[in-house]
Scaffold this motif. Sequence first.
Motif, PDB file in Angstrom:
ATOM      1  N   UNK A   1     -19.517  51.238 -17.998  1.00 28.06           N
ATOM      2  CA  UNK A   1     -18.137  51.914 -17.381  1.00 28.06           C
ATOM      3  C   UNK A   1     -17.270  51.222 -17.439  1.00 28.06           C
ATOM      4  N   UNK A   2     -17.391  50.012 -17.443  1.00 30.05           N
ATOM      5  CA  UNK A   2     -16.225  48.858 -17.481  1.00 30.05           C
ATOM      6  C   UNK A   2     -15.515  49.254 -18.930  1.00 30.05           C
ATOM      7  N   UNK A   3     -16.214  49.265 -19.950  1.00 31.71           N
ATOM      8  CA  UNK A   3     -15.558  49.420 -21.211  1.00 31.71           C
ATOM      9  C   UNK A   3     -15.176  51.204 -21.525  1.00 31.71           C
TER      10      UNK A   3
ATOM     11  N   UNK B   1      -7.300  56.801  -8.689  1.00 27.61           N
ATOM     12  CA  UNK B   1      -7.813  55.914  -9.633  1.00 27.61           C
ATOM     13  C   UNK B   1      -7.902  56.905 -11.105  1.00 27.61           C
ATOM     14  N   UNK B   2      -7.435  56.280 -12.054  1.00 25.31           N
ATOM     15  CA  UNK B   2      -7.399  56.900 -13.552  1.00 25.31           C
ATOM     16  C   UNK B   2      -9.108  56.599 -13.761  1.00 25.31           C
ATOM     17  N   UNK B   3      -9.366  57.022 -15.124  1.00 25.84           N
ATOM     18  CA  UNK B   3     -10.804  56.927 -15.573  1.00 25.84           C
ATOM     19  C   UNK B   3     -11.129  55.431 -15.651  1.00 25.84           C
ATOM     20  N   UNK B   4      -9.987  54.634 -16.189  1.00 23.48           N
ATOM     21  CA  UNK B   4     -10.113  53.124 -16.486  1.00 23.48           C
ATOM     22  C   UNK B   4     -10.431  52.466 -15.118  1.00 23.48           C
TER      23      UNK B   4
ATOM     24  N   UNK C   1     -17.060  49.085 -11.665  1.00 26.71           N
ATOM     25  CA  UNK C   1     -18.382  48.565 -12.101  1.00 26.71           C
ATOM     26  C   UNK C   1     -18.392  47.163 -12.225  1.00 26.71           C
ATOM     27  N   UNK C   2     -17.431  46.483 -11.963  1.00 27.18           N
ATOM     28  CA  UNK C   2     -17.386  45.066 -12.434  1.00 27.18           C
ATOM     29  C   UNK C   2     -18.392  44.338 -11.201  1.00 27.18           C
ATOM     30  N   UNK C   3     -18.224  45.151  -9.727  1.00 21.39           N
ATOM     31  CA  UNK C   3     -19.118  44.708  -8.654  1.00 21.39           C
ATOM     32  C   UNK C   3     -20.620  44.586  -9.121  1.00 21.39           C
ATOM     33  N   UNK C   4     -21.180  45.858  -9.407  1.00 22.75           N
ATOM     34  CA  UNK C   4     -22.466  46.085  -9.680  1.00 22.75           C
ATOM     35  C   UNK C   4     -22.927  45.284 -10.879  1.00 22.75           C
TER      36      UNK C   4
END
Length: 545
Positions: free
Chosen positions: A210-212, A358-361, A367-370
Amino acid sequence: MPFLGILEDKALPHVPGTVILDEAQAHSGDVTGNLKHGRGKNSHIVLVPQPSDDPNDPLNWPQSKKILCMAIVGFGAMLYAGTIGPLTNAGLAVIAADFKTEIGAIVLDNGYQVLVVGGTGPIISALARKYGKRPCFLFSGLACLVGSIVGSTAKNEAAYLTARTVQGFAVTAYESLIFTIVGDLFFVHERGLYISIGSFLLAGIANLCSIVTGPITNSLGWKYLFHFFILFGGIQFLLQLLFVPETQFRRDHRNDIDELVEEDLAVSNKGATTTTIEKAGSPSPPSLPPRKTWREELAIFTGTYSTDSFLQLIIAPFAICLNLAALWVILVAAFFVGEYVIVAYVLAQLFSVPPYNLTAAGVGYLSLGPLIGGILASLTLALVSDPIIRWATRRNRGVYEPEYRLIPLLPAVAIGPALIGFGYVTQAGQSLYGAAFLYGLAVFSIMFVLTQTNSYALDAYRGMSNEIFIASMAAKNFLLFPYSYFINDYMAREGPVKVFTVFGGIGIGLLVTMPVVFVWGKRYRSFWARHDLLEKFHIKTHQEI
């Protein structure tokens, strides 16, 4: 009584799954001296299962070759099983806007994908048992390429649905067979590290996805997600084709000393015990086959590994639910993966609107947290899982009990506070960092559950582990499909607090059952060995192959 309160069994001389692992602590040299041992610092460790003398036995492969195979299969698991599902999660709102539909409709399209994954599970299990794992992995790679090509050219929702459905055929093998590959290649005392890596690739890596994919969707458009999948999927397919031979092997069942029931391996003064062990560790006939060349290992089909009917093989993953311990692993693993996916399904719904906007980015960066939580859990388990079983085995006079794999489950109770806290933070529109942290804590807990329940299944019921993993994968996906129908409406109607309190409470409730499995697990293993319902119904798992 074994160490830490596991109840002893008196009905069988040797309970399947219980093995002498530490020869020095067990003082069992006269019993296990004829068996093969580890090397160097592990020279006191009895190898379980015992490798044959055949140089083509995957247990005898060089460690470098085993690690290369695991790396390539792991890359496939990361791509297909870990990334295909959440591939478009961060951009759900963007895709829905392109197709002029609701987010829930796109979530449902993704739901059909998981339905395909669950429905093909028993078929993949049957094919893997009958013809080996290699053709199943290669078929998965081809399915991914076809689905990605369709997705990269999709101009309407119907084409998007087709792409996601075809991609679903790529998931099953890598999601369910990666853990049995660990059992094919590695011994009991080595498996913890590779199981934890596999669990991270299946669940934790989805957060990196998701981050990417969020920034890619923002900058290039969501179709580029499929473009990149064509590239990386093609690379993985070639690596799998060229460097991962068939890992399934026809080994004398007497070498599976963790599954023998005839003799008590822990009693060294019985002559019959020595006889049985000598049989288990006896060399193969002198006429051993030569080591296969690299070209010979490229064969896609390497023979038939089961004489059972295809229908019987399809039934087996459902039939193993008759084993209550296996059913427990299946339900717990399926529900906890579902806990993670529920959050993924509603992220865009919660954070693409006020007060977050928030945008899609931005949704992807949550998802940095998980991701950090998954990495920390995997590193922790990789460092402590095998040392914990060695410590418990030493305290248990050198005898290993599979229930020791459940000890690291204790931190997983954090799933309740994490999900409930996430519900309160998001409903009140509070800190994004707090929400990301709680999401990460939930995934941290989920990784402990997935890794240790899979390790327990592999060690306690290795003979049916393939069916357990398939059934667990199917149960998870059949659970996720109805989630895709109602979770977004349920969230809109009831709010995050109520939804996540319900799911967090159920998670804690399932973990409360763990001490029952831990304490009574050995006795149940004995009971099952004496009253195997699958045997009574003439259904075979891969231990009889």
